[in-house]
Design an enzyme around this catalytic site. Structure first.
Site, PDB file in Angstrom:
ATOM      1  N   GLU A 147      -7.361  -3.713   7.824  1.00  0.00           N
ATOM      2  CA  GLU A 147      -6.627  -4.921   7.422  1.00  0.00           C
ATOM      3  C   GLU A 147      -6.844  -6.064   8.399  1.00  0.00           C
ATOM      4  OE1 GLU A 147      -2.403  -4.199   7.204  1.00  0.00           O
ATOM      5  OE2 GLU A 147      -2.403  -2.946   8.984  1.00  0.00           O
ATOM      6  N   CYS A 190      -4.810  -0.492  -0.544  1.00  0.00           N
ATOM      7  CA  CYS A 190      -3.360  -0.388  -0.761  1.00  0.00           C
ATOM      8  C   CYS A 190      -2.654  -1.737  -0.697  1.00  0.00           C
ATOM      9  CB  CYS A 190      -2.723   0.584   0.223  1.00  0.00           C
ATOM     10  SG  CYS A 190      -2.855   0.053   1.921  1.00  0.00           S
ATOM     11  N   ARG A 234       2.191   5.687   6.485  1.00  0.00           N
ATOM     12  CA  ARG A 234       1.679   4.717   7.434  1.00  0.00           C
ATOM     13  C   ARG A 234       2.652   4.658   8.607  1.00  0.00           C
ATOM     14  NH1 ARG A 234       1.170  -1.358   6.189  1.00  0.00           N
ATOM     15  NH2 ARG A 234       3.431  -1.384   6.106  1.00  0.00           N
ATOM     16  N   HIS A 263      19.441  -6.435  -4.408  1.00  0.00           N
ATOM     17  CA  HIS A 263      19.639  -5.248  -5.243  1.00  0.00           C
ATOM     18  C   HIS A 263      19.767  -5.620  -6.707  1.00  0.00           C
ATOM     19  CE1 HIS A 263      20.836  -2.568  -1.727  1.00  0.00           C
ATOM     20  NE2 HIS A 263      19.732  -2.102  -2.252  1.00  0.00           N
ATOM     21  N   ASP A 317      -2.960  -8.308   4.673  1.00  0.00           N
ATOM     22  CA  ASP A 317      -3.269  -8.814   6.007  1.00  0.00           C
ATOM     23  C   ASP A 317      -4.738  -9.206   6.131  1.00  0.00           C
ATOM     24  OD1 ASP A 317      -0.886  -8.960   7.545  1.00  0.00           O
ATOM     25  OD2 ASP A 317      -0.759  -6.780   7.441  1.00  0.00           O
TER      26      ASP A 317
HETATM   27  C1  PEP Z   1      -1.578  -4.948   3.741  1.00  0.00           C
HETATM   28  O1  PEP Z   1      -1.574  -5.650   4.760  1.00  0.00           O
HETATM   29  O2  PEP Z   1      -2.326  -5.153   2.771  1.00  0.00           O
HETATM   30  C2  PEP Z   1      -0.635  -3.823   3.612  1.00  0.00           C
HETATM   31  C3  PEP Z   1      -0.718  -2.969   2.618  1.00  0.00           C
HETATM   32  O3  PEP Z   1       0.356  -3.687   4.542  1.00  0.00           O
HETATM   33  P1  PEP Z   1       1.660  -4.632   4.590  1.00  0.00           P
HETATM   34  O4  PEP Z   1       1.685  -5.452   3.341  1.00  0.00           O
HETATM   35  O5  PEP Z   1       2.816  -3.727   4.744  1.00  0.00           O
HETATM   36  O6  PEP Z   1       1.401  -5.449   5.821  1.00  0.00           O
HETATM   37 MG    MG Z   2      -0.566  -4.979   6.523  1.00  0.00          MG
END
Ligand code: PEP
Ligand code: MG
Length: 537
Positions: free
Chosen positions: A428, A499, A330, A187, A452
């Site tokens: 991903e 994303c 998600r 934090h 990922d």
């Molecule tokens: C990703 O894998 O790019 C993603 C946005 O999900 P996370 O980072 O939560 O696995």
């Molecule tokens: Mg991911």
């Protein structure tokens, strides 16, 4: 010159004198108390006083750093009501231990417990336990809270800082924080980020009074702390600092502006969030919507599954705050690095390649259905979209859609109103990218999860710090998979966003626009920087 490296909390540069911040010494001793009742009373009084302090701190923070950051003190106040923690203290006092020592024992027990957890977020909670316990001990022992005593702004160097120490410090007197311990997920780090102060944690150096007053540079871009740099280097750093400050000021002017290139191409810029409280930062950064709401964070840091009602309230709050702007939720991505005890997941040899995300949801539909019902009920209050993580096959989407249809039918039978909800998937895995032409027939959008996608394409464990420097985030294999996914999505008439962290990489913004990417979803603190990159093209 002395040079130390640490983990950067915020990209920025500060130049100034070091101020060594040391907590007041208090020697904790274990003593036997004869009047246990009086000791228990002393503890209860200190507990009330601590809660009052935290309420006052909350009010103060509300004024200075806003509601989202002020919540830390509200959470600390709630932690002081935790029955397990209080029982540990009260039992020790009941056995004749002095209150200060009893609190310290509870502090060590619970801080160690959190620190030993696998999850980085939970580990960081150990600092909160220490903070509330030290507050109690200080009150019991009559030790006041420390503040910074300086006339001109300084770089605060400390062993570690608690959130309340951080917030108590007069921001006008601080240029940066450097801590010897601490994690970037704490934090304190979050507060430093919200105060927009360049900061480093975990510098692993020695704190000694000889450093007081020495000129130093905090380089949040490279994670470096330079003490007494040579004149030339110092001048160079001052130039970089001035440029950073000008750039930051200019970025604010981009609020309310379009994400448009000079040749008229437009892209949506959305924000990634992990909780309801992150929405304020997304709105402050002028996000067009939420491109990734990592809903699994609602499941972390608790002892049991969040109920449908609890989840409904969170999703509804985000949708209402976003006031009609799209919110892409998600579904649960638990497993791999995000572990939750009550899921009782068995240990695995390769958790990233194992039982996680949609695999758990399809295997344990009761968990999935609870979440989907909550999202659909909330969808009535804004513009919701749902996306599913870790997809590798068409069959998975068909099974998901069967469950989704059942949920919608059930809600209709119950007379529960719902909104129009777009359904999409995260691309991903290399598998999803390669068959994206087929997957595009089944959904309304793709959002590419480059974190990922990179890990699975390059066979590089994203948690492995040793591989951080060798992992090429611009590897052509990953970029080609992105390009292929965008092309396949567009051929089938659906929109495609990104994303993962790569979305905020401004070296690639031009390439993403050339590929025709429709949306980039980035952390709120990166959003205006990406807007600038788009507008500069
Ligand atoms: C990703 O894998 O790019 C993603 C946005 O999900 P996370 O980072 O939560 O696995
Ligand atoms: Mg991911």
């Amino acid at each position: 010159m002395e040079k130390y490296t640490g983990k950067s909390v915020l990209k920025g540069i500060a130049v100034g004198k070091i101020y060594c911040y040391k907590k007041k010494n208090y020697t904790l001793e274990k003593t036997e108390v004869s009047d246990k009742k009086a000791e228990a009373g002393r503890f209860e009084e200190a507990l009330e006083a601590a809660k009052e302090q935290l309420t006052a701190l909350y009010e103060e923070a509300l004024e200075t750093v806003g509601e989202e950051r002020a919540m830390i003190f509200e959470i600390h106040r709630m932690m002081l009501e935790d029955e397990d923690y209080l029982d540990t203290v009260r039992t020790a006092i009941g056995e004749g231990t002095n209150a200060e020592y009893a609190v310290n024992s509870a502090k060590e027990k619970y801080a160690d417990l959190f620190a030993s957890m696998d999850d980085e977020y939970m580990q960081a909670r150990a600092a909160d336990i220490r903070d509330i316990s030290d507050r109690l001990i200080n009150i019991l022992a009559g030790v006041g809270e420390d503040t910074i005593h300086t006339d001109s702004p300084v770089i605060v160097l400390a062993e570690d800082l608690t959130p309340s120490e951080t917030i108590r410090m007069d921001k006008s007197k601080i240029l940066a924080f450097v801590t010897i311990r601490g994690s970037s997920n704490s934090h304190t780090a979050i507060l430093a980020r919200s105060m927009n102060l360049p900061s480093l944690v975990n510098t692993q150096m020695e704190l000694n009074d000889g450093l007081n007053g020495k000129i130093a540079v905090v380089d949040g871009f490279n994670g470096e702390f330079l003490i007494e740099p040579q004149e030339e280097l110092l001048e160079e750093m001052i130039r970089r600092k001035n440029k950073w400050e000008t750039d930051t000021r200019e970025l604010q002017l981009l609020k309310g502006k379009e994400n448009i290139t000079s040749d008229g191409r437009v892209i949506s810029l959305y924000a990634n969030i992990g909780s309801v409280k992150d929405v304020d930062a997304a709105l402050e950064a002028d996000a067009g919507g939420i491109g990734l709401f990592r809903s699994e964070f609602l499941y972390l840091g608790r002892n049991d599954y969040p109920t449908e009602e609890e989840q409904f309230r969170s999703y509804k709050a985000v949708l209402e705050k976003m006031n009609g702007r799209k919110v892409i939720i998600r579904t649960l991505d638990i497993g791999a690095d995000k572990k939750v005890d009550y899921f009782q997941l068995e240990p695995e040899e390769n958790p990233a390649l194992g039982y996680r995300a949609i695999r758990i949801c399809l295997d344990r539909p009761e968990i999935f259905i609870t979440q989907l019902r909550a999202i659909y009920r909330a969808s009535f209050y804004g513009t919701a979209a749902i996306m599913f993580p870790m997809i590798v096959s068409v069959d998975e989407i068909r099974r998901i859609k069967e469950i989704v249809n059942q949920v919608k039918t059930d809600l209709a039978d119950e007379g529960c109103p719902i909104g129009d909800v777009e359904l999409g998937i995260m691309v991903e895995t290399p598998a999803a990218a390669v068959i994206s032409d087929e997957l595009a027939e089944e959904v309304e959008f793709f959002s590419i999860g480059t974190n990922d996608l990179t890990q699975y394409t390059l066979a590089v464990d994203r948690q492995n710090q040793k591989l951080e420097s060798t992992c090429n985030t611009h590897h052509p294999a990953v970029l080609r998979l992105i390009e292929m996914t965008v092309r396949n999505g567009h051929e089938k008439g659906i929109w495609v966003g990104i994303c993962g962290e790569l979305a905020a990489d401004t070296e690639l913004t031009g390439m993403f626009l050339d590929m025709g990417v429709d949306e980039l979803s980035v952390s709120p603190s990166s959003l205006l920087r990406v807007r600038k990159a788009v507008r500069d093209i």
